[in-house]
Motif scaffolding. Structure first.
Motif, PDB file in Angstrom:
ATOM      1  N   TRP A  28     -53.621 -21.093  35.216  1.00  0.00           N
ATOM      2  CA  TRP A  28     -54.250 -19.837  35.103  1.00  0.00           C
ATOM      3  C   TRP A  28     -55.741 -20.213  35.135  1.00  0.00           C
ATOM      4  O   TRP A  28     -56.565 -19.372  35.532  1.00  0.00           O
ATOM      5  CB  TRP A  28     -54.128 -19.321  33.616  1.00  0.00           C
ATOM      6  CG  TRP A  28     -52.781 -19.100  33.072  1.00  0.00           C
ATOM      7  CD1 TRP A  28     -51.752 -19.187  33.671  1.00  0.00           C
ATOM      8  CD2 TRP A  28     -52.429 -18.963  31.559  1.00  0.00           C
ATOM      9  NE1 TRP A  28     -50.427 -19.082  32.989  1.00  0.00           N
ATOM     10  CE2 TRP A  28     -51.067 -18.924  31.568  1.00  0.00           C
ATOM     11  CE3 TRP A  28     -53.038 -19.010  30.449  1.00  0.00           C
ATOM     12  CZ2 TRP A  28     -50.442 -18.545  30.041  1.00  0.00           C
ATOM     13  CZ3 TRP A  28     -52.376 -18.663  29.278  1.00  0.00           C
ATOM     14  CH2 TRP A  28     -50.949 -18.593  29.251  1.00  0.00           C
ATOM     15  N   PRO A  31     -45.710 -23.632  24.062  1.00  0.00           N
ATOM     16  CA  PRO A  31     -46.359 -23.265  25.650  1.00  0.00           C
ATOM     17  C   PRO A  31     -45.819 -24.243  26.823  1.00  0.00           C
ATOM     18  O   PRO A  31     -45.423 -25.692  26.459  1.00  0.00           O
ATOM     19  CB  PRO A  31     -47.756 -23.744  25.341  1.00  0.00           C
ATOM     20  CG  PRO A  31     -48.111 -23.571  23.874  1.00  0.00           C
ATOM     21  CD  PRO A  31     -46.784 -24.379  23.115  1.00  0.00           C
ATOM     22  N   ALA A  53     -45.568 -14.605  26.405  1.00  0.00           N
ATOM     23  CA  ALA A  53     -45.225 -15.481  27.277  1.00  0.00           C
ATOM     24  C   ALA A  53     -43.905 -15.971  27.304  1.00  0.00           C
ATOM     25  O   ALA A  53     -43.177 -16.518  28.434  1.00  0.00           O
ATOM     26  CB  ALA A  53     -46.357 -16.712  27.181  1.00  0.00           C
ATOM     27  N   TRP A 109     -49.057 -23.563  32.083  1.00  0.00           N
ATOM     28  CA  TRP A 109     -50.264 -22.581  31.783  1.00  0.00           C
ATOM     29  C   TRP A 109     -51.583 -22.949  32.158  1.00  0.00           C
ATOM     30  O   TRP A 109     -52.482 -22.028  32.489  1.00  0.00           O
ATOM     31  CB  TRP A 109     -50.445 -22.649  30.160  1.00  0.00           C
ATOM     32  CG  TRP A 109     -51.129 -23.722  29.633  1.00  0.00           C
ATOM     33  CD1 TRP A 109     -50.429 -24.816  28.986  1.00  0.00           C
ATOM     34  CD2 TRP A 109     -52.317 -23.844  29.278  1.00  0.00           C
ATOM     35  NE1 TRP A 109     -51.095 -25.627  28.562  1.00  0.00           N
ATOM     36  CE2 TRP A 109     -52.426 -25.096  28.687  1.00  0.00           C
ATOM     37  CE3 TRP A 109     -53.526 -23.132  29.680  1.00  0.00           C
ATOM     38  CZ2 TRP A 109     -53.798 -25.632  28.440  1.00  0.00           C
ATOM     39  CZ3 TRP A 109     -54.816 -23.723  29.617  1.00  0.00           C
ATOM     40  CH2 TRP A 109     -54.834 -24.969  28.910  1.00  0.00           C
ATOM     41  N   TRP A 135     -44.150 -21.548  32.664  1.00  0.00           N
ATOM     42  CA  TRP A 135     -45.460 -20.642  32.489  1.00  0.00           C
ATOM     43  C   TRP A 135     -46.383 -20.774  33.492  1.00  0.00           C
ATOM     44  O   TRP A 135     -47.549 -20.357  33.288  1.00  0.00           O
ATOM     45  CB  TRP A 135     -46.193 -21.192  31.152  1.00  0.00           C
ATOM     46  CG  TRP A 135     -45.370 -20.936  29.825  1.00  0.00           C
ATOM     47  CD1 TRP A 135     -43.886 -20.624  29.460  1.00  0.00           C
ATOM     48  CD2 TRP A 135     -45.825 -20.533  28.523  1.00  0.00           C
ATOM     49  NE1 TRP A 135     -43.489 -20.386  28.360  1.00  0.00           N
ATOM     50  CE2 TRP A 135     -44.790 -20.096  27.507  1.00  0.00           C
ATOM     51  CE3 TRP A 135     -47.235 -20.564  27.914  1.00  0.00           C
ATOM     52  CZ2 TRP A 135     -45.181 -20.030  26.452  1.00  0.00           C
ATOM     53  CZ3 TRP A 135     -47.323 -20.213  26.802  1.00  0.00           C
ATOM     54  CH2 TRP A 135     -46.398 -19.800  25.898  1.00  0.00           C
TER      55      TRP A 135
END
Length: 468
Positions: free
Chosen positions: A384, A377, A200, A381, A264
């Motif tokens: 998703w 991170p 990532a 994210w 991300w």
């Protein structure tokens, strides 16, 4: 077989109790015994080595277990020194001892669940305690992550190292962090096909501090070695990408990979499907702090957003008599854990460490901080997820339920979400889901989980604790 010294009573406390027999714990125990301290080394596993030096049981008759490890001679030397100290009576090594409660007394009192099933109990005393409890993997959920065949990156390595088995034949390795390269290299060396490593991050974060990289050439060499091995097996590295969905019926059959932006978030139109029969995925490691957190030990936030124990130059925590080394102080790898374990042992024994050891710890800790920042991170994210995606597997709490707790019921932190949805109340006690739940709850700054017991304990064991 080792037996608990509680069978013989609690007459003489140990000079030092080391909790965890991974790199930090092994190094700390043998170094302390070298200095004449009487030690006990406790570990929840069946054999010393921890997760990093996990190795097959003798019954599997592995011909070359060293081929599955980096720096195996280091472990072999530690194991030999441990055996010598056990023979001389300077170290008691207790396998299948999971310490679930530390009592802050003089001396310390340690309560452990014993046996492979945790059904036994033991109580020990020690003047000082060294925590070397390591870390567990951080998981960021996505649609399909509960399918059979989806395992953690470390879990895939554990299956191979301890059981000599593979989670599949065609394995996608995904997530973020250096563990991905090591896992993929081990899997391909064992005969698996790895069609892609899906990372990532972009690795550009390492370029921000070239001096730190220059001071740790062994880390660069290790990366080059992994890269060369993967190139020979034609493994493709996909940077700034993530597995955003796993597909399958009775087990995973394919994954969808998408490119990510700087935060991300998946970029529409970049999705690609990759066929596989297993997925090894992980987003770094989370320090295991339950025993120290319950005692109120001071913590710090690591650049990757996790929480680690705050220690001084001698590895002493803010709790008198409680020391820590290795991943509990921030994830940095086996070499750093070995150095910190030895430093703690020397400090407990009242010995001054060599300048070279202090310098090694400083360089490796700086690299660990750089590594954490490079693989932190991104906040996007959670794009998703779908409302029906399970976040807490134990209690089957979905992303939609957590969203409802935040948006409709007014939850502003992970604890309130937990009370409203039961997320984190299951068997794993939040080890798998707490980072994700905290992020979805919008928690501004992470905190160390504090719970009275660090592992599941039988009610009978609690009832058997002394009244005082």
């Amino acid at each position: 077989m080792p037996t608990s010294p509680s069978d013989a009573g609690l007459a003489d406390p140990y000079d030092l109790a080391v909790i965890g027999a991974g790199p930090a714990g092994l190094a700390g125990a043998v170094a302390a015994a070298d200095q004449g301290l009487r030690c006990v080394l406790l570990d929840a596993g069946a054999r010393p080595g921890g997760q990093y030096y996990r190795h097959p049981a003798p019954g599997l008759r592995a011909a070359r277990p060293d081929r599955l490890h980096h720096h195996w001679p280091v472990f072999a030397d530690l194991a030999e020194r441990l055996a010598a100290h056990r023979e001389a009576g300077r170290i008691d090594y207790l396998a299948h001892h999971h310490v679930h409660l530390l009592e802050r007394r003089e001396p310390w009192r340690l309560h452990a669940a014993t046996g492979a099933d945790g059904s036994g109990r033991a109580t020990l005393r020690a003047t000082a305690v060294l925590l070397a409890t390591g870390a567990y993997e951080r998981q960021l959920p996505f649609p399909g992550w509960t399918l059979p065949g989806v395992v953690t990156a470390g879990g895939a390595q554990a299956m191979l190292k301890a059981g000599l088995v593979l989670p599949g034949r065609r394995i996608v390795v995904a997530g973020s962090g250096p563990l991905l390269l090591a896992a993929a290299a081990s899997l391909t060396a064992a005969g698996a096909e790895v069609p892609a490593i899906v990372e990532a991050s972009t690795y550009l974060g390492y370029a921000r501090r070239p001096g730190v990289l220059a001071a740790t050439p062994a880390k660069l060499l290790e990366g080059v070695t992994h890269g060369a091995a993967l190139a020979r097996h034609r493994v493709r590295l996909r940077r700034a990408s993530a597995v955003v969905e796993a597909h399958g019926g009775e087990r995973v059959e394919a994954v969808t990979v998408a490119r990510l932006d700087a935060d991300w978030r998946p970029l529409p139109g970049t999705e690609r499907r990759i066929d596989c029969d297993a997925l090894a995925i992980g987003h770094g490691l989370v320090p295991q702090l339950e025993l120290a957190a319950e005692l109120g030990a001071a913590t710090r936030v690591v650049p990757d957003g996790t929480v680690a124990l705050r220690v001084d130059a001698r590895q002493l925590t803010s709790v008198p008599g409680l020391w820590a080394a290795g991943e509990t102080c921030g994830v940095g790898g086996a070499e750093l854990a070995l150095a910190e374990g030895e430093l703690a042992a020397l400090a407990i024994a009242g010995r001054a460490p060599a300048t070279t050891l202090l310098s090694q710890r400083r360089r490796l800790r700086a690299f660990a901080e750089l590594m954490a920042a490079a693989h932190r991170p991104g906040p996007g994210w959670s794009d998703w997820l779908r409302p029906e995606t399970e976040v807490c597997r134990c209690e089957e709490v979905t992303a939609g339920a957590i969203g409802e707790a935040v948006e409709r019921l007014g939850a502003t932190d992970a604890r309130t979400v937990k009370l409203l949805t039961r997320a984190g109340m299951g068997w794993c006690q939040g080890r798998m889901c707490s980072p994700a739940v905290a992020c979805l709850a919008g928690t501004a700054e992470p905190v160390a989980d504090s719970r009275p017991l660090s592992c599941p304990v039988l009610l009978g064991d609690l009832a058997a604790l002394p009244e005082d």
